[in-house]
Design a protein around this motif. Sequence first.
Motif, short mmCIF file in Angstrom:
data_model
loop_
_atom_site.label_atom_id
_atom_site.label_comp_id
_atom_site.label_asym_id
_atom_site.label_seq_id
_atom_site.Cartn_x
_atom_site.Cartn_y
_atom_site.Cartn_z
N VAL A 185 -4.76 -11.91 -0.59
CA VAL A 185 -5.48 -12.61 -1.66
C VAL A 185 -5.86 -11.70 -2.84
O VAL A 185 -5.54 -12.00 -3.99
N PRO A 186 -6.54 -10.53 -2.58
CA PRO A 186 -6.89 -9.70 -3.73
C PRO A 186 -5.67 -9.18 -4.49
O PRO A 186 -5.71 -9.08 -5.72
N ASN A 205 -4.41 -12.00 -6.58
CA ASN A 205 -5.33 -12.22 -7.71
C ASN A 205 -5.07 -11.19 -8.81
O ASN A 205 -5.09 -11.52 -10.00
N TYR A 210 0.11 -17.49 3.21
CA TYR A 210 -1.31 -17.18 3.06
C TYR A 210 -1.73 -16.17 4.10
O TYR A 210 -1.64 -16.41 5.30
N PHE A 224 -10.09 -18.23 1.75
CA PHE A 224 -10.73 -17.27 0.86
C PHE A 224 -9.96 -17.15 -0.46
O PHE A 224 -8.74 -17.04 -0.46
N LEU A 225 -10.71 -17.19 -1.60
CA LEU A 225 -10.05 -17.11 -2.90
C LEU A 225 -10.46 -15.85 -3.68
O LEU A 225 -9.64 -15.23 -4.35
N ASP A 226 -11.73 -15.50 -3.60
CA ASP A 226 -12.22 -14.39 -4.42
C ASP A 226 -13.67 -14.14 -4.02
O ASP A 226 -14.23 -14.86 -3.19
N GLN A 268 -10.13 -2.90 -4.63
CA GLN A 268 -9.94 -4.37 -4.60
C GLN A 268 -9.16 -4.89 -3.39
O GLN A 268 -9.46 -5.94 -2.86
N TYR A 269 -8.16 -4.11 -2.97
CA TYR A 269 -7.30 -4.63 -1.90
C TYR A 269 -8.01 -4.71 -0.55
O TYR A 269 -7.50 -5.28 0.40
N HIS A 270 -9.16 -4.08 -0.49
CA HIS A 270 -9.90 -4.10 0.79
C HIS A 270 -11.05 -5.09 0.77
O HIS A 270 -11.77 -5.22 1.74
N MET A 271 -11.22 -5.76 -0.36
CA MET A 271 -12.34 -6.69 -0.51
C MET A 271 -11.96 -8.04 0.07
O MET A 271 -11.68 -8.99 -0.67
N ILE A 272 -11.96 -8.13 1.37
CA ILE A 272 -11.65 -9.40 2.03
C ILE A 272 -12.68 -9.67 3.12
O ILE A 272 -13.28 -8.71 3.65
N PRO A 273 -12.89 -10.92 3.47
CA PRO A 273 -13.89 -11.23 4.48
C PRO A 273 -13.65 -10.49 5.81
O PRO A 273 -12.50 -10.23 6.18
N ASN A 274 -14.74 -10.19 6.46
CA ASN A 274 -14.73 -9.52 7.77
C ASN A 274 -14.11 -8.12 7.76
O ASN A 274 -13.71 -7.62 8.81
N SER A 275 -14.01 -7.51 6.59
CA SER A 275 -13.42 -6.17 6.59
C SER A 275 -14.51 -5.12 6.54
O SER A 275 -15.56 -5.32 5.93
N ARG A 276 -14.26 -4.03 7.22
CA ARG A 276 -15.16 -2.88 7.15
C ARG A 276 -14.31 -1.66 6.84
O ARG A 276 -13.43 -1.31 7.62
N PHE A 305 0.84 -1.21 0.00
CA PHE A 305 0.00 0.00 0.00
C PHE A 305 0.87 1.26 0.00
O PHE A 305 0.54 2.24 0.66
#
Lengths: 418, 135
Positions: free
Chosen positions: A173-174, A177, A168, B23-25, B69-77, A53
Amino acid sequence: MLLLSCFNKWGDFVILYINTLGGFDVSIGEKTLVEESNRSYRLIKLLQYFITFKNKNLLPETIIDNLYKDNDSPDPKNMIRGQIFRLRQVIKKLVHEGTSESDYLNITFKSGYYCLEVGNKVIVDKDEFEKLILDGDQLMLTDTDAASATYSSAVALYKGGYLGDSQYEMWLVPVRNYYRRLFLKVIFNMAELLKEKGKYEDIMILCERAISIEPFEESIHIYLIESMLKLGKIKNAMSHFEYITEILEKENGARLSPGLKEIERKIQHNYNEKSNMDVVNVKDKLELTINDGPFLCDAEYFKFLYNLHNRKRNPMDSSDFISLITLNPTGKTPSANRELIKLWSEDMTKVLMKTLRKGDVFSFWNDTQILALLPDVKDNGTNSIENRIYANLRNLNQSNPYDLKIKFVPIESSFSLT
Amino acid sequence: MEYPTKNDFYLKFKAITSSSNKFLDYILIEVSNNFFGAVNIKPELVIGMKFSNLVFDKDNNLLDFHELQYHMIPNSRRKFEKYVKELGRWYLVNIFGDNGTELILFYSDITKLKNGQTPLQNDEMKEEEMIAKSV
C-alpha cells in the motif's frame, strides 16, 4: 550507446528489464521470469518484495512479517532460505550462462540481513520513472519544453499502480501510494505547463490518459473540464461534469467538493456567455427560471450572492438584513434526530418559499441553520417577516414540533461571508 | 542509567481504511507537546495530513519520511537508526503499529550514544552533578 551495450558479442540481448508499474515482469530479450519460475506465486511474490526493497538490508523477521504472516511453518526462517535458494536458481536460468550474477540480481546474506543487489545490466522501470521526474523538475526552472518532454516520457512509463492494481498486500500500500502520488504530481505539473502555453487540446489528451489510470482523482477531471470550456466544448464539459459528480458521489459518498462547485459555476458562466449570442435563446432561458418567490441556493452560491449584493449596495442604506434561523437553539431537541431535521428542512423550504419575497435569497447553511438575505426591508418589516414565518409554519404543521430562533442583523459593508 | 529525553518526540497516526476495511493510508492525528521545540515544525502545519502527502511535503520534510514510508503499515513494528542532518542528531526511530488502527512513530535521541558518550560524560549532567554537590 545504450543500444550497443544491450547486446553481447554473440548478439544476445543482455539487459534485464524489470517492469513494476501497472504489472510485473522480469525479462531479458524474449525470456521472462514468469515462465522460468513456472508461475510459482510464492517465488514471484518474494522477488517482488526484494525488488521493492532492492539494495536494502532486510531482516528475515521483517520478510516473514510482511509475506508469510499466515504461514504456520514451524521454522519460517528455514522456509525463507529454501525459497531464496529456488529464486536464485530461477534468476540464474534467466540470464546467460557464464555471466556474472553481480551484473544482474544477486541475493546476499550478510550479518543477518538479506539484500538484493541490483547490477548495472538491470533496468527497473520505477527507477527510470523517478529519474525522469527528477530531471523534469530540474528542467522546469530552465527549459519548460524540455521539462514537458521529460515528463511525457515519465507518464508513458506509468501504466498503472505499482505491481498492478489487482493484487492487495498490506506492505504494497505505501509503495503504491508513493508512485501514484508521483504520477499525479507529473500530471499536474504537465497540465500547468500546457495551460501556460494555451495547449488545451494537449491537456485533454493528457487528462484522458490519466483518467484511464486514476479514474477517481477529482483534480484531473477539473483540468479536463476546464480545457473543454476553453475550447468551447460546453456541452461536453456539462455532460462530463454530470458523469463525474455522479461517479464521485457513488465512490466517496460526498456531494460536490469546493473544487467541483467552482467548475460547475464556470460551466454555468460559459453556458450563459455563449448563449448571449442568441437573444431568443436567452429570453427562453430567463423565462424558464422566472419564479415569483425567493431564490433558494446552496451555501457557496449564497456567499457569492451576499458578497455581490454587499458590494453593490449603498453603504448608508440600513434597510438590508441578514436573517439567521436556527433550529433547536436551546438544545431541547436532540440534535442527532435526523428525522426531525429532515422534516424541518422540508417544512422550512415550503414556509420560506411562501413567506419571503421575490428578490430574497435563502440557503441551508448547515443541517440546523438557514441564512436569508433580505434586501430593502422597510419600517419594522423584520417583525412582520418573523410573524409570517411562525404563522405559516403553524398552518403547515399544526403540531409544530420545532424549537426555533429567528434573528435579524442589518447588513454592514464591513461584514463579508467567507 | 538515565538518559536525557529533551529531544525525544512522537507522531501518532490513524489508519484510513476502505469500506471493505482495506488499509489505504495513515493520517497524522497527534504529535508530542515538545514537537515544535524538538524539530522546529509547527504541529498545525502537519496534523491532519495523510502520510502519503507528508512524504511529498517539501516544506516540512525534515524527518525524511521517504525512507520510512514503506514500513508504515498496520501491525508493523520496526526500528531504525537515522541521522537527521538539519538537527545534527541521531535518532532511533521506532515504528509501533500495535493495534492495527493506530501507529506511533517514536523518535528517540541517541546522539550521545552514537558519539560514544555515556550520560555521565554529558556536560549538562556534570553541571547538574556539581550543583547537587554544592547544595
